[in-house]
Design an enzyme around this catalytic site. Structure first.
Site, PDB file in Angstrom:
ATOM      1  CB  CYS A  97       1.598  -1.366   0.881  1.00  0.00           C
ATOM      2  SG  CYS A  97       0.875  -2.355  -0.457  1.00  0.00           S
ATOM      3  CG  ASP A 110      -0.895  -8.970   3.418  1.00  0.00           C
ATOM      4  OD1 ASP A 110      -1.936  -8.967   2.755  1.00  0.00           O
ATOM      5  OD2 ASP A 110      -0.063  -8.055   3.376  1.00  0.00           O
ATOM      6  CG  ASN A 142       2.035  -5.091   5.435  1.00  0.00           C
ATOM      7  OD1 ASN A 142       0.883  -5.376   5.101  1.00  0.00           O
ATOM      8  ND2 ASN A 142       2.505  -3.867   5.338  1.00  0.00           N
ATOM      9  CE  LYS A 143       2.496  -5.186  -1.567  1.00  0.00           C
ATOM     10  NZ  LYS A 143       2.445  -6.189  -2.660  1.00  0.00           N
TER      11      LYS A 143
END
Ligand code: RUB
Length: 274
Positions: A105, A175, A184-185
């Site tokens: 990402c 995140d 996270n992504k």
């Protein structure tokens, strides 16, 4: 000159459309928006646009409590920069000459670690990544790294395993952190499992203010995946996934490079003072 309300809406739209993306950038934009219209109802609107972002939530919570919001925002941003810069330097120590690095990402934290290793430490290494559907944030990473004269190799998402197994280390952003998890992504949890399988070190990189009690996973618009899909087909678009934090080699934060358990203990402590 646009009025505050127009500027506020523009920031929110840019976050919503992922023009502004990555946990730190989203938090900074959220702070800017709240300073334009510093009310509880605008705070609610800001928090609604990216529900998986504790850094944003912690910043807004802090500002809502503060009498002098501008002063608190300046301090928050200064502390954030200090923490980010520490991570950049600590993280760069893990990058060795001629290494193959995998990333996923578009994390400003990971990108700054890699740029520091290249520019300040003169290390040559190769970064592998994928496009990262549906919004192709992997291409944004590739562009940023190429601009910094770092060799980068990009592949379609499903070629991730082929690239990953050539790598020595997997660095990704965060995140949200909890005691047992990191969000996270989408794709991160699969990549961590694969990295573990191949014996590749895996680190999440992010400031401790991304710590929270509970993670809410954002579901983004199916339109991002398939704009005019057949209405008989259900299209889903989960933006993030959850990785058990204990499956990581470590977390790179302002506390240094720590085993996951030590990191979460310290992050929890830090959050108490908010
Ligand atoms: C971006 C993403 C990043 C984290 C960390 O997802 O998953 O790894 O947000 O970013 P999206 P940073 O593009 O959906 O926001 O290190 O910049 O805080």
């Amino acid at each position: 000159m646009k009025n505050s309300s127009q500027k506020f809406n523009k920031i929110l739209n840019n976050i919503k459309s992922v023009k502004i993306q990555g946990a730190e950038n989203v938090a900074k934009a959220g702070i800017e928006a709240l300073l334009l219209i510093p009310t509880k109802s605008s705070a609610k609107k800001i928090l609604k646009v990216r529900p998986t972002e504790p850094l944003l939530q912690n910043a807004i919570k802090l500002l809502l409590k503060s009498k002098d919001k501008k002063k608190s925002a300046t301090k928050f941003l200064k502390d954030l920069k200090k923490a980010h810069d520490t991570i950049t330097k600590k993280g760069a120590t893990l990058i060795k000459k001629d290494m193959n690095v995998y990333t996923h990402c578009h994390s400003s934290t990971v990108i700054d670690i890699l740029k520091y290793a290249k520019k300040k430490q003169n290390k040559n290494f190769v970064v592998y990544t994928t496009e990262v559907e549906p919004l192709l944030q992997g291409r944004a990473t590739a562009k940023d790294l190429a601009k910094a004269k770092i060799k980068v190799i990009i592949a379609p998402d499903l070629a991730a395993e082929q690239s990953l197994k050539k790598c020595d280390i997997f660095l990704f952003g965060a995140d949200a952190f909890t005691k047992r998890k990191v969000a996270n992504k989408i794709g991160t949890s699969t990549l961590v499992k694969l990295a573990k399988l191949y014996g590749i070190k895996r680190y999440s990189c992010g400031v401790a203010l991304k710590f929270t009690k509970k993670i809410k996973i954002e579901k983004r618009s199916p339109q991002e995946v398939w704009q005019n899909s057949n209405d008989k087909i259900e299209v889903i678009n989960p933006a993030f996934d959850i990785t058990p934090i204990k499956t990581l080699s470590g977390v790179i934060s302002e506390f240094g490079i720590l085993p996951p358990k030590q990191f979460t203990k310290k992050a929890k402590q830090k959050l108490k003072y908010l």
